[in-house]
Motif scaffolding. Sequence first.
Motif, short mmCIF file in Angstrom:
data_model
loop_
_atom_site.label_atom_id
_atom_site.label_comp_id
_atom_site.label_asym_id
_atom_site.label_seq_id
_atom_site.Cartn_x
_atom_site.Cartn_y
_atom_site.Cartn_z
N TRP B 78 0.84 -1.20 0.00
CA TRP B 78 0.00 0.00 0.00
C TRP B 78 0.87 1.24 0.00
CZ3 TRP B 78 -5.04 0.08 -0.91
CH2 TRP B 78 -5.78 -1.09 -0.75
N GLY B 79 0.48 2.21 -0.82
CA GLY B 79 1.21 3.48 -0.86
C GLY B 79 0.81 4.34 0.32
N ASP B 80 1.49 5.47 0.49
CA ASP B 80 1.13 6.33 1.62
C ASP B 80 0.61 7.68 1.12
OD1 ASP B 80 3.49 7.00 0.57
OD2 ASP B 80 4.60 7.15 2.45
N GLU B 81 -0.39 7.62 0.24
CA GLU B 81 -1.00 8.85 -0.27
C GLU B 81 -1.67 9.59 0.88
OE1 GLU B 81 -1.28 5.99 -1.97
OE2 GLU B 81 0.09 6.66 -3.53
N THR B 82 -1.49 10.90 0.90
CA THR B 82 -2.11 11.65 1.98
C THR B 82 -3.53 12.07 1.60
OG1 THR B 82 -0.91 13.52 1.07
CG2 THR B 82 -0.03 12.52 3.08
N GLN B 83 -3.76 12.29 0.31
CA GLN B 83 -5.12 12.69 -0.08
C GLN B 83 -5.67 11.66 -1.06
OE1 GLN B 83 -4.72 16.50 -1.89
NE2 GLN B 83 -3.50 15.75 -3.56
N GLY B 84 -7.01 11.53 -1.03
CA GLY B 84 -7.65 10.54 -1.89
C GLY B 84 -7.45 9.16 -1.31
N GLY B 85 -7.89 8.14 -2.04
CA GLY B 85 -7.79 6.77 -1.53
C GLY B 85 -6.36 6.29 -1.55
N ARG B 86 -6.06 5.37 -0.67
CA ARG B 86 -4.73 4.78 -0.70
C ARG B 86 -4.62 3.91 -1.94
NH1 ARG B 86 -2.87 1.34 3.89
NH2 ARG B 86 -4.94 0.46 3.66
N ARG B 87 -3.40 3.82 -2.47
CA ARG B 87 -3.22 3.01 -3.67
C ARG B 87 -2.43 1.77 -3.35
NH1 ARG B 87 -1.47 8.09 -7.24
NH2 ARG B 87 -3.54 8.80 -7.79
N LYS B 88 -2.78 0.70 -4.02
CA LYS B 88 -2.03 -0.54 -3.85
C LYS B 88 -1.05 -0.64 -5.01
CE LYS B 88 -2.88 -5.17 -2.24
NZ LYS B 88 -3.90 -6.21 -2.11
N TYR B 89 0.23 -0.64 -4.68
CA TYR B 89 1.25 -0.64 -5.71
C TYR B 89 1.75 -2.07 -5.97
CZ TYR B 89 1.55 4.38 -5.78
OH TYR B 89 1.26 5.70 -5.95
N TYR B 90 2.06 -2.32 -7.21
CA TYR B 90 2.59 -3.64 -7.58
C TYR B 90 4.00 -3.46 -8.13
CZ TYR B 90 -2.16 -5.26 -7.03
OH TYR B 90 -3.38 -5.56 -6.52
N ARG B 91 4.87 -4.39 -7.72
CA ARG B 91 6.28 -4.32 -8.13
C ARG B 91 6.68 -5.71 -8.61
NH1 ARG B 91 11.70 -3.61 -5.03
NH2 ARG B 91 10.77 -4.86 -3.40
N ILE B 92 7.34 -5.77 -9.73
CA ILE B 92 7.74 -7.06 -10.28
C ILE B 92 8.92 -7.61 -9.48
CG2 ILE B 92 9.38 -6.16 -11.97
CD1 ILE B 92 8.24 -8.25 -13.94
N THR B 93 8.96 -8.93 -9.29
CA THR B 93 10.08 -9.56 -8.59
C THR B 93 11.03 -10.19 -9.63
OG1 THR B 93 9.02 -11.71 -8.47
CG2 THR B 93 8.57 -10.17 -6.68
N ASP B 94 12.14 -10.72 -9.15
CA ASP B 94 13.07 -11.37 -10.07
C ASP B 94 12.43 -12.58 -10.71
OD1 ASP B 94 15.01 -9.52 -9.64
OD2 ASP B 94 15.96 -10.61 -8.01
N ALA B 95 11.61 -13.29 -9.92
CA ALA B 95 10.89 -14.42 -10.49
C ALA B 95 9.96 -13.94 -11.59
CB ALA B 95 10.09 -15.13 -9.39
N GLY B 96 9.32 -12.79 -11.35
CA GLY B 96 8.42 -12.21 -12.35
C GLY B 96 9.16 -11.87 -13.64
N ARG B 97 10.34 -11.31 -13.50
CA ARG B 97 11.14 -10.96 -14.68
C ARG B 97 11.48 -12.20 -15.49
NH1 ARG B 97 12.72 -5.67 -14.39
NH2 ARG B 97 12.54 -4.87 -12.27
N ALA B 98 11.85 -13.26 -14.75
CA ALA B 98 12.23 -14.50 -15.44
C ALA B 98 11.03 -15.08 -16.19
CB ALA B 98 12.75 -15.52 -14.43
#
Lengths: 314, 125
Positions: B78-98
């Motif tokens: 989860w991101g730490d947005e101060t205004q509006g809804g919080r956002r859920k961030y996605y980040r690729i892993t090394d397994a994802g890259r492979a």
Amino acid sequence: MSSAEHSNIHRYLDDAFAGLPMNAELQDLKEEIRSNMQSRVAELEGQGVAPAAAAATAIDELGDVRAIIGDSGAGTNEGSNAGSNGRTAGTVAEHLAAHAANKVRPRPGFVTGTVLLSVIALAALLLFVLVLGDHGSPAPAVLFGFALAMCTGAITAWSLQQETSQNYPLPRRRALGYGAAAAAAVGLCLCALVAVAGTGLLVAGIFVVLGATVGFIRLGLSQTNRRKPWVRAMARDYQAQDRFTQDPVAAARFGIYTAAIWILAIAVFIWLTFTLGWGISWLALLTGLALFLVVLARMLFPAGEAERRQAKRE
Amino acid sequence: MVQNPSESPPQSEPFAADLLRGHTDTIVLGVLRGAESYGFEIYKTIRDATGGLYEIKEATLYATYRRLVKDGLVEASWGDETQGGRRKYYRITDAGRAVYAKNVQSWTATQRIINTLLNVKGGTP
């Protein structure tokens, strides 16, 4: 953004999630969908769409929200079942099959290459020690040290780029980073040895080691998962199957027993050493170890546990 | 997979939407390859990259995120947005890259085979 259109999305989501047992996962999903819909509505309004129409479009574009919720509900049930039933013969067979299906053999080129590199590294190390031994000129020592560091770095980087049965390969740049940091670390150790021949090298070595440390920390902090899905699935199945995870009280009790046993064993060891000498006193440590193992076994596999568990299930 | 019955077969789209849908996981991994991102941004990237031709249903994307996270190909936070809804961030892993690299490779090979079988030369029959 007006509040009217907001309540529209909120009402829609509340309706969609109504009557469901709200667990953390669903709560998460709802919050995520809500924030994404808000972004979409904001975008549409920026293009001059009326708030109510914008909310309607966002809801339409979302698609079948019940289908997502259904999926997530099924997912949690599955998880809890696996947890309560524990390891059955079926899951073990599944794991074996998964392992067989995912088996990756090391590439011949990589094996020969690393063996060659290791031989070179070993030769460099021997020569390095020999050169250092006669207190000769530092130049060849630096040369051999450099070769050794390079070999270490190359082996590290190359190994991390290999796909194994359990792990995906590391991306090239990250693998090279680890290799460079490893090479720097080895280089520093050797520089410290060569420092006998000159302080200039020692200063250089300190900078190199600082670089290596920073490099390792950065790589370690940013390291992401590279486990293959089948390994993760297996870990999930086996998770919390041991007694200590299931029963924290037993774990705490075991910790105290362990401390008591070893304090006693060491005290007796010291006492016997002073009174009877080394010949006898080591028996105290051996007794302590045996006692420790017995306690460990009793803690992990308590007597009558199987029957009790059976009774609880029925 | 979520399929809206109203947009199935006799469709006006000049491409095979179901074929595209089959590659949603890889497409999302591809979007995340550059930088971490959140749901709406991923959706927008895909929509804009196809010039608005292909609008993936967001419901499909949520199912994809859950699958990718479960397989460890993507990490969520989860991101730490101060205004509006919080956002859920996605980040690729090394397994994802492979997995991404592997899928792209197999797609390239498949595409070549299909082109050969359909006797395509330079995109025209």
